[in-house]
Design a protein around this motif. Sequence first.
Motif, PDB file in Angstrom:
ATOM      1  N   TYR A 105       0.848  -1.183   0.000  1.00  0.00           N
ATOM      2  CA  TYR A 105       0.000   0.000   0.000  1.00  0.00           C
ATOM      3  C   TYR A 105       0.887   1.238   0.000  1.00  0.00           C
ATOM      4  N   ILE A 106       0.256   2.371  -0.241  1.00  0.00           N
ATOM      5  CA  ILE A 106       0.971   3.636  -0.157  1.00  0.00           C
ATOM      6  C   ILE A 106       0.442   4.403   1.052  1.00  0.00           C
ATOM      7  N   THR A 107       1.347   5.081   1.746  1.00  0.00           N
ATOM      8  CA  THR A 107       0.966   5.909   2.886  1.00  0.00           C
ATOM      9  C   THR A 107       1.085   7.376   2.507  1.00  0.00           C
ATOM     10  N   LYS A 108       0.541   8.236   3.333  1.00  0.00           N
ATOM     11  CA  LYS A 108       0.630   9.682   3.092  1.00  0.00           C
ATOM     12  C   LYS A 108       2.084  10.146   3.156  1.00  0.00           C
ATOM     13  N   ASP A 109       2.867   9.590   4.070  1.00  0.00           N
ATOM     14  CA  ASP A 109       4.288   9.955   4.174  1.00  0.00           C
ATOM     15  C   ASP A 109       5.041   9.596   2.904  1.00  0.00           C
ATOM     16  N   GLU A 110       4.783   8.396   2.373  1.00  0.00           N
ATOM     17  CA  GLU A 110       5.439   7.991   1.128  1.00  0.00           C
ATOM     18  C   GLU A 110       5.016   8.903  -0.018  1.00  0.00           C
ATOM     19  N   TYR A 111       3.734   9.210  -0.069  1.00  0.00           N
ATOM     20  CA  TYR A 111       3.228  10.096  -1.124  1.00  0.00           C
ATOM     21  C   TYR A 111       3.911  11.468  -1.062  1.00  0.00           C
ATOM     22  N   GLY A 156      -8.124   0.800   1.588  1.00  0.00           N
ATOM     23  CA  GLY A 156      -8.752   0.294   0.386  1.00  0.00           C
ATOM     24  C   GLY A 156      -9.542   1.329  -0.385  1.00  0.00           C
ATOM     25  N   PHE A 157      -9.800   2.485   0.226  1.00  0.00           N
ATOM     26  CA  PHE A 157     -10.580   3.527  -0.423  1.00  0.00           C
ATOM     27  C   PHE A 157      -9.705   4.664  -0.932  1.00  0.00           C
ATOM     28  N   SER A 158      -8.655   4.967  -0.225  1.00  0.00           N
ATOM     29  CA  SER A 158      -7.794   6.073  -0.618  1.00  0.00           C
ATOM     30  C   SER A 158      -6.861   5.625  -1.738  1.00  0.00           C
ATOM     31  N   THR A 159      -6.451   6.590  -2.551  1.00  0.00           N
ATOM     32  CA  THR A 159      -5.578   6.282  -3.677  1.00  0.00           C
ATOM     33  C   THR A 159      -4.554   7.394  -3.861  1.00  0.00           C
ATOM     34  N   ALA A 160      -3.510   7.047  -4.571  1.00  0.00           N
ATOM     35  CA  ALA A 160      -2.512   8.021  -4.993  1.00  0.00           C
ATOM     36  C   ALA A 160      -2.128   7.660  -6.419  1.00  0.00           C
ATOM     37  N   SER A 161      -1.901   8.679  -7.239  1.00  0.00           N
ATOM     38  CA  SER A 161      -1.484   8.396  -8.605  1.00  0.00           C
ATOM     39  C   SER A 161      -0.405   9.374  -9.026  1.00  0.00           C
ATOM     40  N   ILE A 162       0.401   8.926  -9.985  1.00  0.00           N
ATOM     41  CA  ILE A 162       1.424   9.789 -10.559  1.00  0.00           C
ATOM     42  C   ILE A 162       1.329   9.682 -12.074  1.00  0.00           C
ATOM     43  N   ALA A 173       3.367  14.882 -12.624  1.00  0.00           N
ATOM     44  CA  ALA A 173       2.193  15.258 -11.822  1.00  0.00           C
ATOM     45  C   ALA A 173       1.894  14.140 -10.824  1.00  0.00           C
ATOM     46  N   LYS A 174       1.227  14.508  -9.736  1.00  0.00           N
ATOM     47  CA  LYS A 174       0.798  13.522  -8.755  1.00  0.00           C
ATOM     48  C   LYS A 174      -0.509  14.010  -8.137  1.00  0.00           C
ATOM     49  N   SER A 175      -1.294  13.066  -7.648  1.00  0.00           N
ATOM     50  CA  SER A 175      -2.527  13.405  -6.962  1.00  0.00           C
ATOM     51  C   SER A 175      -2.855  12.288  -5.982  1.00  0.00           C
ATOM     52  N   GLN A 176      -3.653  12.610  -4.983  1.00  0.00           N
ATOM     53  CA  GLN A 176      -4.049  11.605  -4.012  1.00  0.00           C
ATOM     54  C   GLN A 176      -5.447  11.943  -3.519  1.00  0.00           C
ATOM     55  N   GLY A 177      -6.121  10.939  -3.040  1.00  0.00           N
ATOM     56  CA  GLY A 177      -7.438  11.134  -2.467  1.00  0.00           C
ATOM     57  C   GLY A 177      -7.601  10.302  -1.216  1.00  0.00           C
ATOM     58  N   GLY A 178      -7.740  10.944  -0.064  1.00  0.00           N
ATOM     59  CA  GLY A 178      -8.034  10.270   1.182  1.00  0.00           C
ATOM     60  C   GLY A 178      -6.895   9.643   1.941  1.00  0.00           C
ATOM     61  N   LEU A 179      -5.666   9.803   1.493  1.00  0.00           N
ATOM     62  CA  LEU A 179      -4.540   9.229   2.244  1.00  0.00           C
ATOM     63  C   LEU A 179      -4.395   9.944   3.582  1.00  0.00           C
ATOM     64  N   LYS A 180      -4.090   9.157   4.605  1.00  0.00           N
ATOM     65  CA  LYS A 180      -3.918   9.748   5.940  1.00  0.00           C
ATOM     66  C   LYS A 180      -2.625   9.326   6.528  1.00  0.00           C
TER      67      LYS A 180
END
Length: 180
Positions: A105-111, A156-162, A173-180
Motif C-alpha cells: 500500500y501507499i501511505t501519506k508519508d510515502e506520497y 482500500g478507499f484512498s488512492t494516490a497516482s502519478i 504530476a501527482k494526486s491523491q485522495g483520502g490518504l492519511k
Amino acid sequence: MDIGFVLGICSFLGFIACLIWLIVMVAQKRSKRYSLIGIGVCFVLFIVALSIPSSKESVTVNTKAQSSSIAISNRMASSSSTEFTNNDDYTAYTEQEDLSKNEEYITKDEYDKIKSGMTYAQVVKIVGSEGEAYYESGDKGTDDYVVNYMWHGKDGFSTASITCTGKSQKVIAKSQGGLK
C-alpha cells in the motif's frame, strides 16, 4: 406491481377489444380503419411492455452501474475522498477485483516524498511496490510516452497516482485522495 406488467395487461386487453371492434365493423360493412389502428397501437404498446425490465432486473443493473462508477472514480484518483451513502455502495466497492492486487500500500508519508522530476524507479523504491498502470498514451520509448500509475491506501478507499512521461519516465504530476 411493475409498470411493464400493467402496461402489458392493458395493451393485451386493448388488443382484444380492438379485435372485437374489427369483427363488428366487418359484420356491419363499415370502415375498419380505426379498429386496425387501435390493434396496431395495442401491439406496439405490448412490445414496449415486454422491453421494460422488472424491478428485480432494475436493481441488478443499478448495482452493476454503481460498481462500475465507483471503480472508474477510484481509477481517476481524484483529489477528494470517496463517500458512500449506504452499505450497498460499500459492498459493491469492496467486491471490486482491482481494489488491491497486492499486499503493498501507499501511505501519506510515502506520497509526500514523491517529487516532480523523480523517475518511476525512484517512486517504486519509496513506495515499495509497483503501481498499477491504468492509462498509457504514445509510443513506448519516445518522449511522447505517458503513463499514469496508481496505488491504494491501506483502507482500500484512498488512492494516490502519478503521471510519468518520456523515455526516462519522470514524474510530471501527482494526486491523491483520502490518504492519511
